[in-house]
Design an enzyme around this catalytic site. Structure first.
Site, PDB file in Angstrom:
ATOM      1  N   LYS A 132     -10.778 -12.692 -10.703  1.00  0.00           N
ATOM      2  CA  LYS A 132     -10.080 -11.567 -10.069  1.00  0.00           C
ATOM      3  C   LYS A 132      -8.680 -11.408 -10.629  1.00  0.00           C
ATOM      4  O   LYS A 132      -8.274 -10.312 -11.044  1.00  0.00           O
ATOM      5  CB  LYS A 132     -10.014 -11.762  -8.559  1.00  0.00           C
ATOM      6  CG  LYS A 132      -9.400 -10.582  -7.818  1.00  0.00           C
ATOM      7  CD  LYS A 132      -8.776 -10.959  -6.484  1.00  0.00           C
ATOM      8  CE  LYS A 132      -7.379 -11.487  -6.667  1.00  0.00           C
ATOM      9  NZ  LYS A 132      -6.646 -11.662  -5.390  1.00  0.00           N
ATOM     10  N   ASP A 151     -11.782  -8.054  -5.069  1.00  0.00           N
ATOM     11  CA  ASP A 151     -10.945  -8.738  -4.088  1.00  0.00           C
ATOM     12  C   ASP A 151     -11.588  -8.607  -2.715  1.00  0.00           C
ATOM     13  O   ASP A 151     -12.741  -8.198  -2.587  1.00  0.00           O
ATOM     14  CB  ASP A 151      -9.528  -8.166  -4.110  1.00  0.00           C
ATOM     15  CG  ASP A 151      -9.465  -6.766  -3.512  1.00  0.00           C
ATOM     16  OD1 ASP A 151     -10.529  -6.089  -3.428  1.00  0.00           O
ATOM     17  OD2 ASP A 151      -8.372  -6.334  -3.120  1.00  0.00           O
TER      18      ASP A 151
END
Length: 275
Positions: A132, A151
């Site tokens: 991420k 996320d």
């Protein structure tokens, strides 16, 4: 009451469905960028590491002083743990984050000559960095699309839209990469995060304001009814003895005043005394 407009709900994710969703996302959020304040890859990398289990808004109040003291990765590599912890205390998990930041900076200086890596492999080899964070940095500071940011917002919104049934962020990312054209990965991820942050909320999604609702299989399903406001109870007041007597008399239950009867022995003594 929410307006229940007609819905054309997708039963499964297809490239066509995602294309329609992407068009609506682009119309609603045309110029969205990552909301962590930054001027370069170093600052965005640090801010993204700090943002774990926190909010971008709060991190943006921390980083100005942080970057004033440690303006580049070389300065951060020389940071003292205790001083760094004080600066990032409000980010939460500050001890682990301080340890990772110093270790990350040390590795960047030692292995990359002080330059933030420009590959997924290079970034993910750094302490405190996973896919991420790497996608955030690569996409938003280098315009390199090698994946899609997943996320907490995208992990919630993508299943609601019927785009995945996965729960693991990496598996979600791979399924989204198969549906979204690569040239849209960066902008699409930023728009989805923005959409989850401001419309498709965790507890009370704003489906009546959502441009994706006509294509969303979960539209209005996750809306929680407002809790009724409880009526406050009147406080009970205990009446005084005089008040109890008045209440009893008013209700016809008042007892007549009765003088206590004297027992036989007391009556005899009283008679002799009066003789």
């Amino acid at each position: 009451m929410l307006s229940q407009h007609p819905l054309k709900k997708a039963t499964h994710a297809t490239v066509e469905n995602v294309s329609a969703l992407s068009q609506r996302l682009a119309e609603r959020w045309p110029d969205v960028r990552v909301e962590l304040d930054h001027r370069n890859a170093y600052e965005l990398l640090v801010a993204t590491i700090l943002a774990a289990q926190n909010t971008d808004k709060n991190i943006n109040t921390i980083t100005p002083a942080l970057f004033a003291k440690y303006p580049d990765v070389t300065a951060l590599a020389k940071a003292k743990q205790g001083e760094l912890e004080q600066l990032i205390f409000r980010s939460g998990f500050y001890r682990n984050k301080a340890t990772n930041l110093i270790a990350m900076a040390t590795k960047v200086v030692a292995d990359h000559g002080g330059e933030i890596p420009n590959t997924m492999e290079g970034l993910c080899a750094l302490p405190g960095v996973a896919r991420k964070t790497a996608n955030v940095v690569l996409g938003n500071t280098m315009n390199i699309a090698v994946g899609i940011v997943v996320d907490t917002h995208i992990s919630r919104v993508a299943p609601r839209l019927g785009l995945t049934a996965q729960h693991d962020p990496v598996k979600i990312e791979h399924e989204l990469m198969a549906l979204v054209p690569q040239d849209q990965w960066i902008a699409w991820g930023n728009r989805m995060i923005h959409h989850g942050r401001y419309l498709c909320l965790a507890k009370q999604p704003l489906c009546d304001q959502c441009p994706l609702a006509p294509l969303c299989p979960s539209a209005f399903a996750d809306v929680m009814p407002a809790k009724p406001t409880p009526t406050p109870r009147a406080k009970s007041v205990e009446p005084t003895p005089a008040g109890k007597a008045k209440l009893a008399k008013a209700n016809g239950k008042a007892k007549p005043d009765v003088k206590p009867k004297l027992n036989a022995a007391k009556a005899a003594r009283a008679a002799r005394a009066g003789a």
